[in-house]
Design a protein around this motif. Structure first.
Motif, mmCIF file in Angstrom:
data_model
loop_
_atom_site.group_PDB
_atom_site.id
_atom_site.type_symbol
_atom_site.label_atom_id
_atom_site.label_comp_id
_atom_site.label_asym_id
_atom_site.label_seq_id
_atom_site.Cartn_x
_atom_site.Cartn_y
_atom_site.Cartn_z
ATOM 1 N N SER A 1 0.830 -1.204 0.000
ATOM 2 C CA SER A 1 0.000 0.000 0.000
ATOM 3 C C SER A 1 0.866 1.256 0.000
ATOM 4 N N ALA A 2 1.971 1.222 0.739
ATOM 5 C CA ALA A 2 2.869 2.377 0.784
ATOM 6 C C ALA A 2 3.514 2.621 -0.572
ATOM 7 N N SER B 1 1.335 4.393 -3.006
ATOM 8 C CA SER B 1 1.111 5.816 -2.755
ATOM 9 C C SER B 1 1.932 6.685 -3.695
ATOM 10 N N TYR B 2 2.948 6.105 -4.333
ATOM 11 C CA TYR B 2 3.762 6.862 -5.279
ATOM 12 C C TYR B 2 3.214 6.779 -6.698
ATOM 13 N N GLU C 1 -2.531 8.817 -9.029
ATOM 14 C CA GLU C 1 -3.876 8.571 -8.542
ATOM 15 C C GLU C 1 -4.863 8.554 -9.703
ATOM 16 N N ASN D 1 -8.121 6.129 -3.229
ATOM 17 C CA ASN D 1 -7.096 7.004 -2.677
ATOM 18 C C ASN D 1 -6.620 6.491 -1.332
ATOM 19 N N SER D 2 -7.542 5.995 -0.521
ATOM 20 C CA SER D 2 -7.159 5.434 0.770
ATOM 21 C C SER D 2 -6.265 4.238 0.569
ATOM 22 N N SER E 1 -4.389 3.657 -1.968
ATOM 23 C CA SER E 1 -3.137 3.993 -2.630
ATOM 24 C C SER E 1 -2.130 4.604 -1.692
ATOM 25 N N GLY E 2 -2.545 4.997 -0.465
ATOM 26 C CA GLY E 2 -1.537 5.375 0.502
ATOM 27 C C GLY E 2 -1.686 6.735 1.132
ATOM 28 N N ARG E 3 -2.492 7.646 0.595
ATOM 29 C CA ARG E 3 -2.618 8.943 1.257
ATOM 30 C C ARG E 3 -3.210 8.740 2.646
ATOM 31 N N SER F 1 -4.254 5.218 5.031
ATOM 32 C CA SER F 1 -4.185 3.773 4.976
ATOM 33 C C SER F 1 -5.574 3.183 5.057
ATOM 34 N N ARG G 1 2.246 4.826 5.570
ATOM 35 C CA ARG G 1 3.679 4.732 5.857
ATOM 36 C C ARG G 1 3.937 4.781 7.356
#
Length: 206
Positions: free
Chosen positions: A47-48, A51-52, A55, A71-72, A74-76, A78, A85
């Protein structure tokens, strides 16, 4: 489009359910099964990494709540309403039951440098940890704290050499080197320090 959106929603929900179940096993049931701990660490790490990734634009989604889920995931944020992260870092530091090499293999090509430092620390790779903290993250305080954790004077000397040994076209980190000498000069051999800064020839010639 609807089929793609439905697939994204189902995929996100499955990951959320699986992650929450693993968390329940580990925290509520006090499971010490290495497989559960490793699976949970890999889920958070994946998942972290995501986040890169770029989106998904909101206008390409038909359901209003799909963007929030994706979005959740993808890492912004969790899947547990905590920055992914942060949760990953806490878990990597607190658990000794997951396989650090397996997690490291997953994130090796990513920009998760602090997470790599935590994993290398668990594997006893002191030099790699110092390189990440001092050179990649440029966190002098964390690097010095890690030297204190190692507990050997040569760790401070190694850190000093990293600061002064410019590589890849970079300038020596003189400010960090001065800070290190100011804070921990008593832990360093003066002759070794002078040799490291290139003044040993003058000392020998006296």
């Amino acid at each position: 489009m609807f089929s793609c959106t439905k697939h994204l929603v189902l995929h996100s929900l499955k990951k959320r359910v699986g992650g929450e179940y693993l968390l329940w096993l580990i925290e509520d049931q006090d499971s010490d099964d290495p497989q559960f701990h490793t699976s949970y660490a890999l889920l958070l790490a994946n998942s972290a990494i995501q986040s890169y990734a770029t989106e998904v634009p909101s206008e390409s989604l038909e359901a209003g709540n799909v963007e929030e889920i994706c979005n959740s995931d993808s890492g912004r944020n969790s899947i547990f309403n905590t920055p992914v992260r942060e949760r990953l870092q806490i878990f990597l530091q607190s658990s000794d039951l997951f396989d650090p090499e397996e997690v490291l293999y997953l994130i090796e090509g990513s920009e998760l440098w602090l997470e790599k430092a935590i994993l290398y620390r668990k594997l006893g790779q002191e030099t790699l940890v110092l390189q990440i903290l001092a050179l990649k993250l440029e966190d002098s305080e964390a690097a010095e704290q890690y030297c204190a954790e190692i507990g050997r004077p040569d760790a401070y000397l190694q850190l000093l050499e990293m600061y002064l040994d410019a590589k890849d076209g970079k300038e020596p980190m003189l400010t960090a080197a001065v800070r290190l000498l100011h804070n921990h000069g008593e832990s360093l051999d003066p002759l070794q320090v002078l040799e490291g800064v290139g003044e040993n020839e003058g000392v020998k010639g006296q």
